[in-house]
Write a protein that holds these residues in place. Sequence first.
Motif, PDB file in Angstrom:
ATOM      1  N   MET A 188     -12.062 -31.482 -23.017  1.00 27.78           N
ATOM      2  CA  MET A 188     -13.092 -30.819 -22.226  1.00 27.78           C
ATOM      3  C   MET A 188     -14.335 -31.701 -22.084  1.00 27.78           C
ATOM      4  O   MET A 188     -14.655 -32.491 -22.971  1.00 27.78           O
ATOM      5  CB  MET A 188     -13.470 -29.479 -22.858  1.00 27.78           C
ATOM      6  CG  MET A 188     -12.312 -28.496 -22.922  1.00 27.78           C
ATOM      7  SD  MET A 188     -11.480 -28.186 -21.354  1.00 27.78           S
ATOM      8  CE  MET A 188     -12.766 -27.352 -20.449  1.00 27.78           C
ATOM      9  N   TYR A 189     -15.016 -31.541 -20.969  1.00 30.41           N
ATOM     10  CA  TYR A 189     -16.233 -32.299 -20.681  1.00 30.41           C
ATOM     11  C   TYR A 189     -17.292 -32.041 -21.752  1.00 30.41           C
ATOM     12  O   TYR A 189     -17.496 -30.919 -22.182  1.00 30.41           O
ATOM     13  CB  TYR A 189     -16.777 -31.912 -19.309  1.00 30.41           C
ATOM     14  CG  TYR A 189     -18.109 -32.546 -18.981  1.00 30.41           C
ATOM     15  CD1 TYR A 189     -18.202 -33.908 -18.759  1.00 30.41           C
ATOM     16  CD2 TYR A 189     -19.260 -31.777 -18.911  1.00 30.41           C
ATOM     17  CE1 TYR A 189     -19.422 -34.499 -18.459  1.00 30.41           C
ATOM     18  CE2 TYR A 189     -20.481 -32.349 -18.604  1.00 30.41           C
ATOM     19  CZ  TYR A 189     -20.555 -33.715 -18.382  1.00 30.41           C
ATOM     20  OH  TYR A 189     -21.760 -34.294 -18.091  1.00 30.41           O
ATOM     21  N   ASP A 190     -17.947 -33.113 -22.151  1.00 34.52           N
ATOM     22  CA  ASP A 190     -19.033 -33.055 -23.119  1.00 34.52           C
ATOM     23  C   ASP A 190     -20.214 -33.794 -22.493  1.00 34.52           C
ATOM     24  O   ASP A 190     -20.043 -34.892 -21.964  1.00 34.52           O
ATOM     25  CB  ASP A 190     -18.579 -33.741 -24.412  1.00 34.52           C
ATOM     26  CG  ASP A 190     -19.606 -33.718 -25.515  1.00 34.52           C
ATOM     27  OD1 ASP A 190     -20.813 -33.697 -25.227  1.00 34.52           O
ATOM     28  OD2 ASP A 190     -19.201 -33.748 -26.688  1.00 34.52           O
ATOM     29  N   LEU A 191     -21.395 -33.208 -22.567  1.00 35.89           N
ATOM     30  CA  LEU A 191     -22.579 -33.846 -21.971  1.00 35.89           C
ATOM     31  C   LEU A 191     -22.808 -35.255 -22.493  1.00 35.89           C
ATOM     32  O   LEU A 191     -23.412 -36.082 -21.818  1.00 35.89           O
ATOM     33  CB  LEU A 191     -23.823 -32.990 -22.224  1.00 35.89           C
ATOM     34  CG  LEU A 191     -23.883 -31.676 -21.451  1.00 35.89           C
ATOM     35  CD1 LEU A 191     -25.073 -30.843 -21.918  1.00 35.89           C
ATOM     36  CD2 LEU A 191     -23.955 -31.921 -19.969  1.00 35.89           C
ATOM     37  N   ASP A 192     -22.324 -35.544 -23.693  1.00 34.61           N
ATOM     38  CA  ASP A 192     -22.508 -36.872 -24.285  1.00 34.61           C
ATOM     39  C   ASP A 192     -21.448 -37.876 -23.850  1.00 34.61           C
ATOM     40  O   ASP A 192     -21.495 -39.034 -24.239  1.00 34.61           O
ATOM     41  CB  ASP A 192     -22.517 -36.767 -25.817  1.00 34.61           C
ATOM     42  CG  ASP A 192     -23.691 -35.968 -26.330  1.00 34.61           C
ATOM     43  OD1 ASP A 192     -24.770 -36.011 -25.697  1.00 34.61           O
ATOM     44  OD2 ASP A 192     -23.530 -35.286 -27.364  1.00 34.61           O
ATOM     45  N   ASP A 193     -20.476 -37.448 -23.065  1.00 38.41           N
ATOM     46  CA  ASP A 193     -19.400 -38.341 -22.619  1.00 38.41           C
ATOM     47  C   ASP A 193     -19.859 -39.114 -21.394  1.00 38.41           C
ATOM     48  O   ASP A 193     -19.800 -38.619 -20.268  1.00 38.41           O
ATOM     49  CB  ASP A 193     -18.141 -37.538 -22.312  1.00 38.41           C
ATOM     50  CG  ASP A 193     -16.930 -38.421 -22.016  1.00 38.41           C
ATOM     51  OD1 ASP A 193     -17.111 -39.631 -21.770  1.00 38.41           O
ATOM     52  OD2 ASP A 193     -15.814 -37.897 -22.034  1.00 38.41           O
ATOM     53  N   ALA A 194     -20.299 -40.321 -21.614  1.00 40.27           N
ATOM     54  CA  ALA A 194     -20.801 -41.156 -20.517  1.00 40.27           C
ATOM     55  C   ALA A 194     -19.666 -41.721 -19.664  1.00 40.27           C
ATOM     56  O   ALA A 194     -19.915 -42.334 -18.632  1.00 40.27           O
ATOM     57  CB  ALA A 194     -21.643 -42.295 -21.079  1.00 40.27           C
ATOM     58  N   GLY A 195     -18.419 -41.503 -20.070  1.00 39.39           N
ATOM     59  CA  GLY A 195     -17.290 -42.075 -19.349  1.00 39.39           C
ATOM     60  C   GLY A 195     -16.923 -41.354 -18.063  1.00 39.39           C
ATOM     61  O   GLY A 195     -16.204 -41.899 -17.234  1.00 39.39           O
ATOM     62  N   ALA A 238     -20.602 -30.774  -7.508  1.00 40.00           N
ATOM     63  CA  ALA A 238     -19.355 -30.845  -8.268  1.00 40.00           C
ATOM     64  C   ALA A 238     -19.667 -30.708  -9.756  1.00 40.00           C
ATOM     65  O   ALA A 238     -20.702 -31.185 -10.220  1.00 40.00           O
ATOM     66  CB  ALA A 238     -18.651 -32.174  -8.007  1.00 40.00           C
ATOM     67  N   LEU A 239     -18.776 -30.055 -10.464  1.00 39.02           N
ATOM     68  CA  LEU A 239     -18.954 -29.877 -11.903  1.00 39.02           C
ATOM     69  C   LEU A 239     -17.839 -30.581 -12.655  1.00 39.02           C
ATOM     70  O   LEU A 239     -16.657 -30.312 -12.407  1.00 39.02           O
ATOM     71  CB  LEU A 239     -18.914 -28.391 -12.261  1.00 39.02           C
ATOM     72  CG  LEU A 239     -19.953 -27.495 -11.619  1.00 39.02           C
ATOM     73  CD1 LEU A 239     -19.647 -26.040 -11.922  1.00 39.02           C
ATOM     74  CD2 LEU A 239     -21.332 -27.867 -12.114  1.00 39.02           C
ATOM     75  N   PRO A 240     -18.164 -31.489 -13.578  1.00 36.10           N
ATOM     76  CA  PRO A 240     -17.123 -32.082 -14.410  1.00 36.10           C
ATOM     77  C   PRO A 240     -16.561 -31.036 -15.373  1.00 36.10           C
ATOM     78  O   PRO A 240     -17.321 -30.217 -15.903  1.00 36.10           O
ATOM     79  CB  PRO A 240     -17.852 -33.200 -15.164  1.00 36.10           C
ATOM     80  CG  PRO A 240     -19.298 -32.876 -15.057  1.00 36.10           C
ATOM     81  CD  PRO A 240     -19.497 -31.988 -13.883  1.00 36.10           C
ATOM     82  N   VAL A 241     -15.250 -31.043 -15.554  1.00 34.99           N
ATOM     83  CA  VAL A 241     -14.618 -30.029 -16.393  1.00 34.99           C
ATOM     84  C   VAL A 241     -13.896 -30.643 -17.589  1.00 34.99           C
ATOM     85  O   VAL A 241     -14.126 -30.268 -18.728  1.00 34.99           O
ATOM     86  CB  VAL A 241     -13.612 -29.172 -15.589  1.00 34.99           C
ATOM     87  CG1 VAL A 241     -12.901 -28.163 -16.481  1.00 34.99           C
ATOM     88  CG2 VAL A 241     -14.322 -28.471 -14.449  1.00 34.99           C
ATOM     89  N   ALA A 242     -12.994 -31.599 -17.319  1.00 41.31           N
ATOM     90  CA  ALA A 242     -12.151 -32.118 -18.390  1.00 41.31           C
ATOM     91  C   ALA A 242     -11.527 -33.433 -17.953  1.00 41.31           C
ATOM     92  O   ALA A 242     -11.644 -33.837 -16.796  1.00 41.31           O
ATOM     93  CB  ALA A 242     -11.071 -31.109 -18.738  1.00 41.31           C
ATOM     94  N   LYS A 243     -10.861 -34.080 -18.909  1.00 36.97           N
ATOM     95  CA  LYS A 243     -10.130 -35.300 -18.591  1.00 36.97           C
ATOM     96  C   LYS A 243      -8.826 -35.280 -19.380  1.00 36.97           C
ATOM     97  O   LYS A 243      -8.708 -34.607 -20.402  1.00 36.97           O
ATOM     98  CB  LYS A 243     -10.949 -36.545 -18.945  1.00 36.97           C
ATOM     99  CG  LYS A 243     -11.247 -36.706 -20.426  1.00 36.97           C
ATOM    100  CD  LYS A 243     -12.119 -37.917 -20.672  1.00 36.97           C
ATOM    101  CE  LYS A 243     -12.442 -38.071 -22.164  1.00 36.97           C
ATOM    102  NZ  LYS A 243     -13.278 -39.247 -22.421  1.00 36.97           N
TER     103      LYS A 243
END
Length: 121
Positions: A97-104, A112-117
Amino acid sequence: MLEDIYAEGEFGQSAAVPDSLVEVMTAAQRAPSAVNAQPWRFVKSGDWLYLYVMPKVYPFVLSQRHKMTYVLHDAGIVMANIWLAYQALGISREWVMYDLDDAGFPACPKDALPVAKIAIN
């Protein structure tokens, strides 16, 4: 077309889906969604496939809270379809799941909303 929901490198850079992802992206394209809005978009970057959702695709819904309810349910459904496609191929994958600290996560438009990878290699 699969290219409508798939990009490489950065958001909005439509590309032909590589053979290694055709079955997975087909599963995403065929996932059910509220009023068949299919609010998801994917960006392949490195060894990851990033999932974003677009709440604006529900123009009939007046309340932002209700749009978010639809879009998050739809995100979960497409994530399940992709996970099941990998299982059917005999490949074990897990969503992160997307984490605000994930700079990747590749940059995306503000609508658009990031959700997961999910790892793809």
